[in-house]
Design a protein around this motif. Structure first.
Motif, mmCIF file in Angstrom:
data_model
loop_
_atom_site.group_PDB
_atom_site.id
_atom_site.type_symbol
_atom_site.label_atom_id
_atom_site.label_comp_id
_atom_site.label_asym_id
_atom_site.label_seq_id
_atom_site.Cartn_x
_atom_site.Cartn_y
_atom_site.Cartn_z
ATOM 1 N N LEU A 187 -19.299 4.616 2.361
ATOM 2 C CA LEU A 187 -20.014 5.507 3.274
ATOM 3 C C LEU A 187 -19.700 5.159 4.726
ATOM 4 O O LEU A 187 -19.506 6.054 5.563
ATOM 5 N N PHE A 188 -19.621 3.854 5.029
ATOM 6 C CA PHE A 188 -19.230 3.442 6.385
ATOM 7 C C PHE A 188 -17.864 4.029 6.743
ATOM 8 O O PHE A 188 -17.650 4.546 7.835
ATOM 9 N N THR A 189 -16.934 3.904 5.797
ATOM 10 C CA THR A 189 -15.571 4.395 6.024
ATOM 11 C C THR A 189 -15.551 5.908 6.175
ATOM 12 O O THR A 189 -14.848 6.449 7.030
ATOM 13 N N VAL A 190 -16.327 6.582 5.340
ATOM 14 C CA VAL A 190 -16.334 8.051 5.343
ATOM 15 C C VAL A 190 -16.889 8.606 6.649
ATOM 16 O O VAL A 190 -16.288 9.496 7.261
ATOM 17 N N VAL A 191 -18.032 8.089 7.107
ATOM 18 C CA VAL A 191 -18.608 8.633 8.344
ATOM 19 C C VAL A 191 -17.712 8.296 9.536
ATOM 20 O O VAL A 191 -17.595 9.089 10.484
ATOM 21 N N ASN A 192 -17.079 7.126 9.474
ATOM 22 C CA ASN A 192 -16.125 6.759 10.506
ATOM 23 C C ASN A 192 -14.965 7.756 10.508
ATOM 24 O O ASN A 192 -14.498 8.185 11.566
ATOM 25 N N SER A 193 -14.529 8.135 9.302
ATOM 26 C CA SER A 193 -13.425 9.092 9.163
ATOM 27 C C SER A 193 -13.816 10.481 9.638
ATOM 28 O O SER A 193 -13.002 11.197 10.223
ATOM 29 N N ILE A 194 -15.066 10.870 9.374
ATOM 30 C CA ILE A 194 -15.525 12.197 9.799
ATOM 31 C C ILE A 194 -15.446 12.324 11.322
ATOM 32 O O ILE A 194 -14.919 13.311 11.852
ATOM 33 N N GLY A 231 -8.305 10.756 3.437
ATOM 34 C CA GLY A 231 -8.793 9.391 3.264
ATOM 35 C C GLY A 231 -10.286 9.339 3.042
ATOM 36 O O GLY A 231 -10.787 8.534 2.239
ATOM 37 N N MET A 232 -11.012 10.206 3.726
ATOM 38 C CA MET A 232 -12.464 10.258 3.590
ATOM 39 C C MET A 232 -12.878 10.637 2.174
ATOM 40 O O MET A 232 -13.725 9.982 1.554
ATOM 41 N N VAL A 233 -12.255 11.679 1.635
ATOM 42 C CA VAL A 233 -12.577 12.148 0.280
ATOM 43 C C VAL A 233 -12.244 11.068 -0.752
ATOM 44 O O VAL A 233 -13.041 10.773 -1.655
ATOM 45 N N VAL A 234 -11.079 10.465 -0.611
ATOM 46 C CA VAL A 234 -10.641 9.436 -1.562
ATOM 47 C C VAL A 234 -11.563 8.218 -1.504
ATOM 48 O O VAL A 234 -11.934 7.653 -2.539
ATOM 49 N N THR A 235 -11.948 7.820 -0.307
ATOM 50 C CA THR A 235 -12.796 6.632 -0.141
ATOM 51 C C THR A 235 -14.162 6.817 -0.781
ATOM 52 O O THR A 235 -14.659 5.918 -1.475
ATOM 53 N N ILE A 236 -14.785 7.974 -0.563
ATOM 54 C CA ILE A 236 -16.108 8.206 -1.146
ATOM 55 C C ILE A 236 -16.016 8.293 -2.667
ATOM 56 O O ILE A 236 -16.884 7.795 -3.387
ATOM 57 N N ALA A 237 -14.931 8.896 -3.179
ATOM 58 C CA ALA A 237 -14.742 8.965 -4.631
ATOM 59 C C ALA A 237 -14.570 7.573 -5.225
ATOM 60 O O ALA A 237 -15.162 7.249 -6.267
ATOM 61 N N ALA A 238 -13.779 6.749 -4.550
ATOM 62 C CA ALA A 238 -13.562 5.377 -5.026
ATOM 63 C C ALA A 238 -14.863 4.579 -4.991
ATOM 64 O O ALA A 238 -15.163 3.798 -5.910
ATOM 65 N N GLY A 239 -15.647 4.767 -3.929
ATOM 66 C CA GLY A 239 -16.928 4.068 -3.818
ATOM 67 C C GLY A 239 -17.880 4.449 -4.938
ATOM 68 O O GLY A 239 -18.585 3.596 -5.494
ATOM 69 N N VAL A 240 -17.906 5.729 -5.290
ATOM 70 C CA VAL A 240 -18.759 6.204 -6.385
ATOM 71 C C VAL A 240 -18.316 5.585 -7.708
ATOM 72 O O VAL A 240 -19.139 5.131 -8.515
ATOM 73 N N VAL A 241 -16.995 5.539 -7.931
ATOM 74 C CA VAL A 241 -16.471 4.954 -9.173
ATOM 75 C C VAL A 241 -16.865 3.479 -9.285
ATOM 76 O O VAL A 241 -17.366 3.027 -10.316
ATOM 77 N N ILE A 242 -16.649 2.717 -8.207
ATOM 78 C CA ILE A 242 -16.956 1.284 -8.238
ATOM 79 C C ILE A 242 -18.447 1.045 -8.456
ATOM 80 O O ILE A 242 -18.853 0.125 -9.181
ATOM 81 N N SER A 243 -19.288 1.893 -7.846
ATOM 82 C CA SER A 243 -20.741 1.704 -7.931
ATOM 83 C C SER A 243 -21.279 1.918 -9.348
ATOM 84 O O SER A 243 -22.390 1.488 -9.658
ATOM 85 N N ARG A 244 -20.508 2.575 -10.198
ATOM 86 C CA ARG A 244 -20.947 2.818 -11.575
ATOM 87 C C ARG A 244 -20.752 1.595 -12.474
ATOM 88 O O ARG A 244 -21.168 1.596 -13.626
ATOM 89 N N PHE A 245 -20.108 0.584 -11.959
ATOM 90 C CA PHE A 245 -19.864 -0.638 -12.714
ATOM 91 C C PHE A 245 -20.666 -1.785 -12.103
ATOM 92 O O PHE A 245 -21.152 -1.692 -10.982
ATOM 93 N N ASP A 246 -20.785 -2.863 -12.847
ATOM 94 C CA ASP A 246 -21.412 -4.061 -12.326
ATOM 95 C C ASP A 246 -20.605 -4.563 -11.133
ATOM 96 O O ASP A 246 -19.373 -4.466 -11.132
ATOM 97 N N LYS A 247 -21.287 -5.118 -10.127
ATOM 98 C CA LYS A 247 -20.587 -5.489 -8.890
ATOM 99 C C LYS A 247 -19.570 -6.604 -9.073
ATOM 100 O O LYS A 247 -18.715 -6.828 -8.208
ATOM 101 N N THR A 248 -19.647 -7.331 -10.220
ATOM 102 C CA THR A 248 -18.658 -8.382 -10.481
ATOM 103 C C THR A 248 -17.577 -7.931 -11.459
ATOM 104 O O THR A 248 -16.695 -8.723 -11.816
ATOM 105 N N ASP A 249 -17.631 -6.672 -11.884
ATOM 106 C CA ASP A 249 -16.650 -6.144 -12.849
ATOM 107 C C ASP A 249 -15.295 -5.936 -12.167
ATOM 108 O O ASP A 249 -15.215 -5.343 -11.087
#
Length: 420
Positions: free
Chosen positions: A265-272, A155-173
């Motif tokens: 990042l919140f989710t990932v560190v919580n998961s760690i 879950g940690m790996v997937v969450t950080i990957a998803a966060g990186v993907v979303i951050s590459r787009f406009d926040k309203t996209d």
């Protein structure tokens, strides 16, 4: 039911693969739903509160018919798989939300999440009953701690990957969220595939009149002191726990201005911290008992809301999530283990269903109370009340140890019997 060691080992391996697929689907969606709702669809505090609470209401409504169906089953695997697939289908429907413009899109999301939790609640109950049958009691502590550790890493790996993907787009996209929903659905199908490969022994069900069976089981629940005590403690603790769920989301996104990468990042560190602490919680529970460790977990969980509102600094909030993850790990694992422990094997499905119905009611009311307190006062007061109730819940588990479990002469804190 007696499963061979080979079947148990194979089922454990498949359960991890099934759980990993499930955690991928959940991590791609659940962690970013609030951001999608607030940042893209413009959801209000009320709608955010409903996103947290309506799933519990749906769970509560589904439990009684679900328990009746499951009790009639000779095998639970297929029923569980179909329930999971039905729930994951709603992820596919969420892909199309941005194309609907005739009604408020945030309300569409609220409704879909609510409806998704009807089959999801049935699947949860069925899976709990199913896994309780195929994994023997003596294996649960070690297996679930190991399973939870692995799934948390995934879950940690997937969450950080998803966060990186979303951050590459406009926040309203809307596109990155649609992509996550679609991939989540695909992994939901994979989740069902691994579930169907489990080995399950067919059980012949004795036909009993439903009304009589329900009445008899209800009396057993009320008179079964360990179960009754656990439920009362869990209700108090979960009320304090769940009332803060929408508050954390609102505080992080609106007050602290957290973006997708910070949310992940919140989710990932919580998961760690969860991943690193699962084994310790498992070993400690074996040594001291679930209730003692639930008291410790409850004390730790009580600090999270208070510590969170001390600052809107994102680095500080990341550290708090790292710290609180230790206690989240213990809470989730120990509540489930203790529930299985206090539920008699023959009536396990009914006992689990009743617990889930009660917790469903708490899960519906508590987030609404949290949002109400936020609107009536402010985030500081609402979070402080949550901390206080969590603390009381943790103390309640300790009282169970002192006044109930020790008197049963089965708790590790007891001295050895005089005869032996």
């Amino acid at each position: 039911m007696n499963y061979s060691s080979e079947h148990i080992k194979n089922n454990e391996k498949l359960s991890i693969l099934n759980g990993a697929s499930s955690i991928v689907a959940n991590s791609l969606v659940s962690g970013f739903i609030p951001l999608f709702a607030i940042g893209v669809l413009g959801a209000t505090n009320q709608q955010v509160g409903l996103i947290s609470s309506l799933p519990s209401l749906m769970s509560m409504l589904a439990m009684i018919p679900a328990a009746m169906w499951i009790n009639r089953l000779e095998t639970k695997k297929t029923f569980t798989g179909l329930s999971i697939l039905s729930a994951r289908f709603f992820l596919l429907l969420m892909v199309f939300i941005p194309f609907i413009t005739i009604v408020n899109q945030a309300w569409i999301l609220v409704v879909l999440i609510a409806l998704m939790n009807l089959p999801n609640a049935i699947a949860t109950l069925s899976w709990q009953s199913f896994i309780g049958d195929i994994i023997p009691d003596k294996r649960r502590g070690a297996f679930f701690s190991e399973r939870s550790r692995i799934l948390t890493f995934v879950g940690m790996v997937v969450t950080i990957a998803a966060g990186v993907v979303i951050s590459r787009f406009d926040k309203t996209d809307t596109f990155p969220y649609q992509l996550l929903f679609l991939v989540g659905f695909i992994f939901g199908v994979i989740e069902v595939y691994f579930l169907m490969k489990h080995y399950e022994i067919k059980v012949e069900k004795v036909k009993v009149k439903e009304k009589k069976a329900f009445t008899t089981t209800l009396k057993k629940m009320i008179s079964h002191r360990p179960y009754r005590s656990f439920v009362l403690c869990a209700v108090l603790f979960n009320f304090g726990w769940q009332m803060a769920w929408p508050l954390f989301t609102i505080y992080q996104i609106n007050d602290a201005q957290a973006t997708a990468i910070w949310i992940s990042l919140f989710t990932v560190v919580n998961s760690i911290s969860q991943m690193l602490s699962y084994k310790w919680w498992g070993r400690s529970a074996d040594k001291w008992g679930n209730s003692v460790m639930l008291f410790i977990a409850g004390i730790g969980m009580a600090t999270a809301p208070i510590l969170t509102i001390l600052s809107t600094n994102l680095i500080y909030l990341t550290i708090i999530n790292l710290f609180s993850g230790i206690f989240v790990a213990g809470t989730v694992m120990l509540l489930f283990n203790q529930l299985l422990h206090v539920s008699p094997e023959k009536e396990r499905t009914s006992f689990l269903a009743t617990y889930n119905i009660i917790l469903g009611a708490v899960g519906f009311i508590a987030p609404q109370i949290g949002v109400f307190l936020l609107e009536l006062y402010n985030i500081q007061i609402a979070m402080s009340i949550s901390s206080g109730i969590r603390l009381l819940g943790g103390l309640a588990f300790l009282l169970v140890v002192i006044y109930i479990e020790r008197k049963s002469n089965k708790h590790p804190l007891n001295p050895l019997p005089l005869n032996g």
